[in-house]
Design an enzyme around this catalytic site. Structure first.
Site, mmCIF file in Angstrom:
data_model
loop_
_atom_site.group_PDB
_atom_site.id
_atom_site.type_symbol
_atom_site.label_atom_id
_atom_site.label_comp_id
_atom_site.label_asym_id
_atom_site.label_seq_id
_atom_site.Cartn_x
_atom_site.Cartn_y
_atom_site.Cartn_z
ATOM 1 N N GLU A 216 -23.482 -14.487 -34.374
ATOM 2 C CA GLU A 216 -24.249 -15.483 -35.105
ATOM 3 C C GLU A 216 -25.520 -14.874 -35.668
ATOM 4 O O GLU A 216 -26.189 -14.065 -35.009
ATOM 5 C CB GLU A 216 -24.632 -16.650 -34.184
ATOM 6 C CG GLU A 216 -25.451 -17.708 -34.889
ATOM 7 C CD GLU A 216 -25.828 -18.866 -33.992
ATOM 8 O OE1 GLU A 216 -25.547 -20.007 -34.384
ATOM 9 O OE2 GLU A 216 -26.407 -18.637 -32.921
ATOM 10 N N LYS B 205 -9.491 -22.895 -31.988
ATOM 11 C CA LYS B 205 -9.317 -22.852 -33.436
ATOM 12 C C LYS B 205 -9.381 -24.278 -33.940
ATOM 13 O O LYS B 205 -8.634 -25.152 -33.464
ATOM 14 C CB LYS B 205 -7.969 -22.230 -33.811
ATOM 15 C CG LYS B 205 -7.793 -22.028 -35.311
ATOM 16 C CD LYS B 205 -8.734 -20.963 -35.840
ATOM 17 C CE LYS B 205 -8.620 -20.813 -37.345
ATOM 18 N NZ LYS B 205 -9.439 -19.729 -37.862
ATOM 19 N N SER C 244 -13.519 -21.115 -33.899
ATOM 20 C CA SER C 244 -13.273 -20.530 -35.211
ATOM 21 C C SER C 244 -12.602 -21.579 -36.081
ATOM 22 O O SER C 244 -11.629 -22.206 -35.664
ATOM 23 C CB SER C 244 -12.376 -19.290 -35.069
ATOM 24 O OG SER C 244 -12.045 -18.735 -36.317
#
Length: 356
Positions: free
Chosen positions: A289, A160, A230
């Site tokens: 993606e 993250k 992310s």
């Protein structure tokens, strides 16, 4: 020996802790043994997706109360966006030194989890080599924390990472700082890409000595086959969670991964299921993606041309639907934006299994 477990808990809203409370009451996990929580929240997954921070705030409050002050330093990774059939949920990852009774895994590598954090980044470092280097160091520390001795035993690296906000851009300008981009949405991709390359450097997939800063988010031949990154506005550092297998771990859980070559490559997950017949599929972790060339299997797609819906949201819906069909369950972790995470247009997919 280390004993790691993974359970999924549905969420009625980003702040809904009722499922976690019921799981604790049922003895499915002990709050003081939780080291990480991955979540899928139902926001837009973009810069202004505050469902991620909302969920983290609720989770911190829950574990502070449930563990009665004995909670571990938990890593929270919230991925916004449950487009299509994706179902909001939390994946709770626990780690203890206790063996699970009745399970014999002698000679088998079992699930091992490691966690680490980078330092906080200045706005001008995002999407650049300082972020690559800091993430590479954190991934190496997380691998060590998991007791994993070979890069081949690392099957998923969840990161993250931060993004640029208008406030941070203004602050950098006040110091005459140079930014990789002044588009807050594009900053998500740069941060994801630099983080993924950092994982690749740590695992020997990317040559750091040859890597040039201008290749970040431009040279798609360089990637990690196990990185999933992310971006969010709720943190200023990178949270790193390494999933792998180790002989120093015990218990019935283990993990494996494959690489989706494009957004409709369900055969990648099917191959993992075929490899472990009779075992319980516990969770699927994947990247999504929109192919930057605008083509999937020779057919034009419009995900990159839609001005109303961001391409990451399209991609999550597509990949989520494909993998939900193959695995038979829409409550899976699919994160959008695959810069340097698997081949161009594709991405890693990992599956956590439980030996019966």
């Amino acid at each position: 020996m280390m004993n790691c477990s993974v359970i999924r808990i549905p969420a009625g809203a980003p702040h809904d802790m009722s499922g976690l409370g019921a799981a604790v009451e049922a003895g499915l996990f002990r709050p003081e043994e939780v080291v990480a929580v991955l979540g899928k929240t139902e926001g837009n997954g973009c810069v202004n997706d505050f469902t991620r921070g909302y969920a983290v705030m609720a989770l911190k409050g829950f574990f502070a109360e449930a563990a009665k002050g004995g909670a571990a330093d938990i890593s929270y990774v919230m991925s916004g966006g449950t487009e299509g059939v994706l179902s909001p949920h939390f994946t709770v990852i626990s780690r203890s030194g206790q063996k699970e009774p009745g399970v014999v895994t002698d000679g088998l590598k079992s699930l091992a989890i490691g966690v680490a954090r980078t330092r906080s980044f200045r706005p001008e470092e995002l999407g650049r080599l300082p972020q690559v280097d800091a993430v590479a160091d954190a991934v190496a520390r997380a691998v060590m924390d998991a007791g994993i001795t070979s890069p081949e035993d690392v099957h998923f690296v969840q990161i993250k990472c931060p993004l640029l906000t208008a406030e941070q851009i203004y602050e950098a300008h006040s110091r005459e700082g140079s930014l990789v981009t002044e588009d807050t949405y594009k900053s998500m991709g740069y941060s994801r890409g630099a983080s993924a390359l950092g994982a690749g450097v740590a695992l020997g997939e990317v040559d750091r000595a040859a890597l040039q800063e201008e290749e970040i988010c431009t040279d798609w031949t360089q990637f990690s086959a196990v990185a999933s990154t992310s971006a969010g506005s709720e943190l200023s550092c990178c949270e790193v969670i390494v999933f792998g297998n180790s002989l120093s771990a015990d218990g019935p859980y283990h993990i494996d991964h494959a690489v989706m070559q494009d957004a409709v490559d369900g055969a990648a997950l099917q191959g993992l299921l075929d490899r472990y017949p009779g075992e319980e599929l516990v969770q699927v972790l994947a990247k999504a993606e929109a192919d930057p060339d605008g083509v999937i299997r020779g057919r034009r797609h419009i995900m990159l041309d839609d001005s109303d819906i961001n391409h990451t949201r399209h991609a999550r819906a597509v990949v989520g639907g494909v993998l939900a069909y193959v695995g038979g369950d829409p409550m899976i972790y699919v994160s959008g934006g695959g810069e340097h995470q698997g081949p161009k247009g594709g991405g890693p997919v990992a599956a956590v299994f439980r030996r019966r």
